[in-house]
Motif scaffolding. Structure first.
Motif, PDB file in Angstrom:
ATOM      1  N   PHE A  79       0.827  -1.211   0.000  1.00 27.12           N
ATOM      2  CA  PHE A  79       0.000   0.000   0.000  1.00 27.12           C
ATOM      3  C   PHE A  79       0.862   1.262   0.000  1.00 27.12           C
ATOM      4  O   PHE A  79       0.558   2.223  -0.705  1.00 27.12           O
ATOM      5  N   HIS A  80       1.933   1.246   0.789  1.00 26.26           N
ATOM      6  CA  HIS A  80       2.794   2.427   0.822  1.00 26.26           C
ATOM      7  C   HIS A  80       3.459   2.655  -0.538  1.00 26.26           C
ATOM      8  O   HIS A  80       3.582   3.782  -1.000  1.00 26.26           O
ATOM      9  N   GLN A  81       3.851   1.567  -1.188  1.00 33.50           N
ATOM     10  CA  GLN A  81       4.425   1.710  -2.545  1.00 33.50           C
ATOM     11  C   GLN A  81       3.432   2.347  -3.497  1.00 33.50           C
ATOM     12  O   GLN A  81       3.798   3.090  -4.395  1.00 33.50           O
ATOM     13  N   GLU A  82       2.163   2.038  -3.278  1.00 30.71           N
ATOM     14  CA  GLU A  82       1.130   2.620  -4.142  1.00 30.71           C
ATOM     15  C   GLU A  82       0.840   4.078  -3.780  1.00 30.71           C
ATOM     16  O   GLU A  82       0.047   4.726  -4.443  1.00 30.71           O
ATOM     17  N   GLY A  83       1.418   4.543  -2.674  1.00 32.73           N
ATOM     18  CA  GLY A  83       1.229   5.942  -2.314  1.00 32.73           C
ATOM     19  C   GLY A  83       0.369   6.183  -1.085  1.00 32.73           C
ATOM     20  O   GLY A  83       0.052   7.328  -0.754  1.00 32.73           O
ATOM     21  N   SER A  84      -0.014   5.097  -0.420  1.00 34.62           N
ATOM     22  CA  SER A  84      -0.845   5.240   0.764  1.00 34.62           C
ATOM     23  C   SER A  84      -0.036   5.746   1.954  1.00 34.62           C
ATOM     24  O   SER A  84       1.074   5.295   2.171  1.00 34.62           O
ATOM     25  N   TRP A  85      -0.629   6.647   2.744  1.00 30.66           N
ATOM     26  CA  TRP A  85      -0.079   6.972   4.044  1.00 30.66           C
ATOM     27  C   TRP A  85      -0.444   5.841   5.008  1.00 30.66           C
ATOM     28  O   TRP A  85      -1.003   4.833   4.589  1.00 30.66           O
ATOM     29  N   ALA A  86      -0.121   6.017   6.292  1.00 31.03           N
ATOM     30  CA  ALA A  86      -0.472   5.001   7.277  1.00 31.03           C
ATOM     31  C   ALA A  86      -1.491   5.572   8.252  1.00 31.03           C
ATOM     32  O   ALA A  86      -1.395   6.730   8.652  1.00 31.03           O
ATOM     33  N   GLU A  87      -2.475   4.747   8.612  1.00 28.17           N
ATOM     34  CA  GLU A  87      -3.454   5.143   9.625  1.00 28.17           C
ATOM     35  C   GLU A  87      -3.393   4.105  10.730  1.00 28.17           C
ATOM     36  O   GLU A  87      -3.643   2.916  10.487  1.00 28.17           O
ATOM     37  N   VAL A  88      -2.972   4.549  11.926  1.00 30.07           N
ATOM     38  CA  VAL A  88      -2.744   3.594  13.003  1.00 30.07           C
ATOM     39  C   VAL A  88      -3.598   3.955  14.214  1.00 30.07           C
ATOM     40  O   VAL A  88      -4.019   5.099  14.379  1.00 30.07           O
ATOM     41  N   VAL A  89      -3.844   2.965  15.074  1.00 24.00           N
ATOM     42  CA  VAL A  89      -4.702   3.200  16.239  1.00 24.00           C
ATOM     43  C   VAL A  89      -4.079   2.684  17.535  1.00 24.00           C
ATOM     44  O   VAL A  89      -4.771   2.516  18.524  1.00 24.00           O
ATOM     45  N   SER A  90      -2.767   2.427  17.507  1.00 23.90           N
ATOM     46  CA  SER A  90      -2.108   2.017  18.754  1.00 23.90           C
ATOM     47  C   SER A  90      -0.618   2.306  18.628  1.00 23.90           C
ATOM     48  O   SER A  90      -0.107   2.555  17.524  1.00 23.90           O
ATOM     49  N   GLY A  91       0.035   2.247  19.774  1.00 27.82           N
ATOM     50  CA  GLY A  91       1.465   2.531  19.807  1.00 27.82           C
ATOM     51  C   GLY A  91       2.268   1.586  18.944  1.00 27.82           C
ATOM     52  O   GLY A  91       3.146   2.003  18.190  1.00 27.82           O
ATOM     53  N   PHE A  92       1.942   0.304  19.024  1.00 32.07           N
ATOM     54  CA  PHE A  92       2.765  -0.633  18.239  1.00 32.07           C
ATOM     55  C   PHE A  92       2.495  -0.502  16.744  1.00 32.07           C
ATOM     56  O   PHE A  92       3.394  -0.659  15.925  1.00 32.07           O
ATOM     57  N   GLU A  93       1.247  -0.174  16.395  1.00 34.17           N
ATOM     58  CA  GLU A  93       0.972   0.063  14.973  1.00 34.17           C
ATOM     59  C   GLU A  93       1.762   1.277  14.485  1.00 34.17           C
ATOM     60  O   GLU A  93       2.275   1.288  13.362  1.00 34.17           O
ATOM     61  N   TYR A  94       1.844   2.280  15.357  1.00 29.09           N
ATOM     62  CA  TYR A  94       2.601   3.486  15.001  1.00 29.09           C
ATOM     63  C   TYR A  94       4.058   3.127  14.705  1.00 29.09           C
ATOM     64  O   TYR A  94       4.627   3.525  13.698  1.00 29.09           O
ATOM     65  N   GLU A  95       4.628   2.313  15.601  1.00 29.60           N
ATOM     66  CA  GLU A  95       6.025   1.903  15.397  1.00 29.60           C
ATOM     67  C   GLU A  95       6.176   1.064  14.134  1.00 29.60           C
ATOM     68  O   GLU A  95       7.176   1.155  13.425  1.00 29.60           O
ATOM     69  N   LYS A  96       5.188   0.228  13.880  1.00 31.10           N
ATOM     70  CA  LYS A  96       5.216  -0.590  12.666  1.00 31.10           C
ATOM     71  C   LYS A  96       5.274   0.313  11.428  1.00 31.10           C
ATOM     72  O   LYS A  96       6.044   0.069  10.494  1.00 31.10           O
ATOM     73  N   ALA A  97       4.464   1.358  11.452  1.00 27.07           N
ATOM     74  CA  ALA A  97       4.425   2.271  10.307  1.00 27.07           C
ATOM     75  C   ALA A  97       5.790   2.929  10.112  1.00 27.07           C
ATOM     76  O   ALA A  97       6.298   3.000   8.985  1.00 27.07           O
TER      77      ALA A  97
END
Lengths: 80, 453, 356
Positions: free
Chosen positions: B94-112
């Protein structure tokens, strides 16, 4: 275990029980097995005949035959 | 003489309520290959069950949705909803396609961050953000979407303490005429809560209000609700402009677009009733374009679409373990796929197709999973050709939520495979092992010695 | 030598496929539609029955239905239906399909363009018209067009029933999404009805204010451009325990014609429909329901001088049709049960082969 004598069957797999008025539909193998029953073939003979005609392992067939008998019993098509 | 193809003998009663093969199905669909890869081969090589994700399908979905929105509205940005599927490989597509990241927790944030998303392209949503996470997000210039007043006050406090000026939006909940109203998230529009949050943010002088966010529901079948949401967010934006001279930079309409799965309890299949992405795009863009923004202040439209972009790119392959006749005469089939890995079986009547040719005959069957637990049911009633032990099946549209909400329970979670654009398989998450499972476990010393022998 | 002149003026050949052959105690309209069309006598007809179940009586009425094919249930999806219809069309070359079930209309409307490309006509409302009169939106629809509709609440969860009951009072009518309605007097009854209807027809379930009065049914035919082509109001004289008319009579009341006209103008209704009206003692006519297809008693319209099914056929063929001006008041229908005797071989044929 015996298939009820008066039960009418057709090649298309249609089965009619004149005693109860119920109708059924069976697939080709089911139809073949019923035909065997009507000729009073034993379970062993049926397994021989069916496994000669169809590509199936004996264990599988034995198990499925058992299940088919359960279905026939459920549908009240056997004489106990 | 060549032997005939075998199938189980069955006999079905014909009656008034009877639905024969013409009634339920006119063709038995067989899916033996996914993107050209043989299901049988994949299972042989990577085990069963097996999740398979089609990279091609993800990209197709994304490019289609992107085109649909961009041809209707000039400024559009998608942000990949991590919770829908946060396997790194999937996120990176998704990021390669140009998507930003939408996260809802601390670990998701770190993953992004770990997936190389720049901080200013991460949207941090959700009601649970710790002080440390807020500071980190602010330092990274991420977009913080405030969910409640406690968070707002905490953010003002840390901004003051650490001399930060975080970029924020508020999440707004509202009546869009649909059920259920998601009023547990964000600030309510109708009762003035949203307005007082806006006022508080602007008067604080410490936060920079850059956007407005809403997320009206999930698996939404009413496109009109998005029109109402877009209109209400636009009204709020106008009010902010009129009162404070501030033009918000973006409207984030959140997620909630459905996939074509069939919800349990619905009479018609999802493929017939689910609105297309075009219909959602029409409604949303018409609402914003008609809201009277100045051309140069037209807000960026952000979409956090998850399910609709990934669901049909995911497949779960499995194997028949056994057939069993139930006491009431119904037929049942036990698969090696359980609700522990197919969580969405609780919501959907998933489409399940055999992976090998079968006869024309079908049977109404209950599909059970392998778990020793009564609720492990994949389909309560499905008409399938006569399957036998060892046959393979494909469960369709499982790309969303399963690989995040699945549970480690009774069985270990299987391999996940990505078929790349050339249909080459890549394991993107290895099947779990007992070691993996126990890696975090500790046995107190007094229990260390086995007492049985 | 031909004296009848039929060689100069041969009747147009027409193949019409009709669903709803379940002429049972809660009947589908198919058989009545076929009777009405056959009565018009303008075409050389071949009637194709489309059935869902093997015991739909219409399948066995060979002087009305020339040939029947089983089709998949709407729940199997439009692609399966399309697949089957394509097969049938290859054999029968269908000119027109008249679907008669509420639950299948969505699929047929969705397929209407594709059917047209294949040369199969339909004469149906579009999806927007179809959805607007749906039970779920009817109250909103009535408000918008100043038509009286009983107040209702859309119920998705059993606990919402209590709220609906508080707002609307008992007795309450609890209705399924597509069919069935139950009058309930207590919260317990309401819950029971909710679970029953949810299981059968899915969510949501509708809780509607109970209105008493005289039930009037109106068969309406619209041309899709806002013109009302035919209106026949009927008063039920005898109602079965399933709420179906067993006998009815055409009545004269200009207000019903106006109401129908207002409805057709508001929706641009295309095709047949039935307005279920409740006229209260105060003389207010509530629209209780709009059925988006012909009612089962549609043959009465032929008897009363406005053959709606035959007129629909003409409109579907693109012929110009003028609105009817008169109908016979006091025409009655009395439905009767009639035992058709056939052989198990016919049942076998439709059950196993899917056609008869």
């Amino acid at each position: 275990m015996k298939f009820k004598k008066n039960i009418a069957t057709s090649d298309t797999g249609f089965v009619f029980n004149p005693g109860s008025g119920d109708s059924f539909s069976s697939n080709q193998i089911g139809t073949d097995i019923i035909a065997c029953f009507k000729e009073d073939k034993s379970r062993q003979e049926i397994i021989e005949l069916i496994s000669d005609k169809y590509d199936v392992e004996r264990n599988q067939l034995e198990k499925d035959l058992e299940d088919f008998l359960t279905q026939l019993r459920e549908h009240n098509l056997l004489e106990e | 003489m060549e032997k005939l193809r075998y199938e189980r003998p069955i006999i079905k009663k014909l009656n008034t309520g009877f639905v024969n093969k013409f009634g339920t199905q006119t063709k038995n669909e067989v899916v033996s290959h996914l993107e050209g890869a043989s299901v049988k081969e994949l299972i042989h090589q990577y085990g069963s069950p097996l999740f398979v994700i089609s990279e091609k399908q993800i990209r197709r979905n994304f490019q289609h949705a992107s085109r649909v929105f961009k041809t209707r509205y000039p400024k559009v940005q998608f942000a990949w909803s991590y919770k829908t599927n946060y396997l790194n490989a999937v996120c990176r597509v998704f990021h390669q396609e140009g998507s930003w990241a939408e996260v809802v927790s601390g670990f998701e944030y770190e993953k992004a961050l770990g997936n190389g998303v720049p901080g200013n392209k991460i949207i941090f949503n959700g009601p649970d953000k710790t002080e440390e996470q807020l500071i980190l997000a602010a330092q990274n210039n991420s977009l913080i979407h405030i969910d409640h007043f406690d968070e707002l006050y905490m953010l003002i406090k840390v901004s003051e303490e650490f001399s930060l000026k975080p970029r924020v939006a508020i999440r707004v909940n509202m009546d869009t005429g649909i059920y259920p109203k998601w009023d547990r998230f964000g600030f309510n529009y109708e009762n003035g809560q949203a307005w007082s949050a806006v006022t508080k943010i602007i008067h604080s002088g410490l936060l920079s209000l850059v956007g407005l966010h809403c997320h009206i529901g999930t698996f939404m079948l009413e496109t009109a609700a998005y029109g109402i949401a877009a209109t209400k967010l636009s009204e709020l934006a106008h009010k902010i402009k009129a009162n404070f001279g501030l033009a918000v930079q973006y409207l984030d309409l959140g997620g909630g677009f459905p996939s074509t799965n069939t919800l349990k309890g619905s009479y018609l299949p999802g493929t017939d009733t689910v609105p297309t992405i075009d219909q959602f795009a029409d409604t949303i863009s018409e609402a914003i374009l008609g809201a009277g923004f100045d051309q140069e202040e037209l807000p960026l439209l952000i979409l956090e679409t998850g399910r609709a972009l990934v669901d049909d790119a995911g497949f779960l392959l499995g194997t028949v373990l056994a057939n069993k006749r139930l006491s009431d005469g119904r037929s049942s089939t036990i698969l090696d796929i359980g609700v522990n890995s197919l969580f969405t079986a609780f919501w959907y009547d998933h489409k399940v197709t055999p992976a090998q040719e079968g006869g024309q005959y079908t049977e109404e069957t209950v599909l059970y999973g392998p778990l020793c637990m009564n609720i492990d049911i994949i389909r309560e009633n499905i008409s399938l050709p006569l399957l036998k032990r060892g046959d393979h099946v494909v469960v369709h549209k499982v790309g969303a939520y399963n690989m995040t909400q699945w549970m480690q329970f009774i069985t270990l979670r299987p391999n996940i495979l990505l078929l790349d654009q050339n249909s080459h398989p890549h394991v993107i998450r290895q099947a779990e092992t007992l070691n993996y499972l126990q890696s975090g476990e500790l046995v107190p010393e007094h229990l260390a010695k086995s007492s049985l022998s | 030598m031909n004296l009848s002149g039929s060689l100069q003026n041969p009747k147009r050949k027409l193949v019409i496929a009709v669903t709803g052959l379940n002429a049972i105690d809660s009947p589908g309209p198919g058989v009545a539609v076929i009777r009405a069309i056959r009565e018009s006598n303008e075409y050389e007809l071949r009637i194709i029955g489309l059935s869902y179940e093997a015991l739909e009586p219409g399948i066995y009425l060979h002087d009305l239905v020339d040939k029947t094919y089983q089709i998949p249930y709407p729940s199997a999806g439009v692609e399966n239906l399309m697949h089957r219809l394509t097969r049938i069309h290859e054999i029968e070359k269908i000119d027109l399909i008249i679907p008669n079930f509420d639950a299948e209309l969505f699929s047929f409307i969705k397929l209407s363009e594709r059917l047209k490309e294949m040369g199969i006509r339909t004469f149906l409302p579009d999806l927007e018209q179809f959805e607007a009169r749906h039970k779920i939106s009817l109250y909103k629809f009535g408000k918008k067009h100043h038509l009286m509709v009983p107040e209702d609440r859309i119920v998705n969860q059993v606990n919402e029933l209590n709220k609906a009951a508080d707002d609307l009072d008992f007795p309450l009518v609890v209705k399924g999404k597509y069919y069935d309605a139950m009058i309930v007097n207590t919260k317990e009854e309401a819950q029971k009805a909710f679970y029953k209807l949810q299981a059968k027809w899915g969510l949501p379930v509708i809780a509607q204010k109970f209105i008493t009065g005289t039930e009037i049914n109106i068969a309406v035919l619209g041309d899709g451009k806002g013109n009302t082509i035919s209106v026949i109001p009927m008063r039920k004289l005898y109602i079965t325990d399933k709420g179906k008319a067993w006998a009815g009579i055409t009545i004269e009341d200009a207000s019903y014609l106006e109401l129908a006209d207002k409805f057709v103008k508001a929706t641009n209704w295309r095709g047949g429909c039935e307005l279920e009206i409740m006229q209260t003692t105060e003389g207010i006519s509530y629209i209780m329901e709009v059925n988006p297809r012909f009612p089962a008693w549609i043959y009465l319209t032929a008897g009363a001088g406005q053959n709606q099914p035959a007129t629909l056929v003409k409109m579907a063929l693109g012929e110009k049709v003028e609105p009817f001006k008169h109908y016979t008041v006091g025409k009655m229908f009395i439905r009767y049960a009639w035992d058709l005797v056939t052989d198990v071989s016919e049942f076998q044929q439709i059950s196993v082969k899917g056609e008869l």
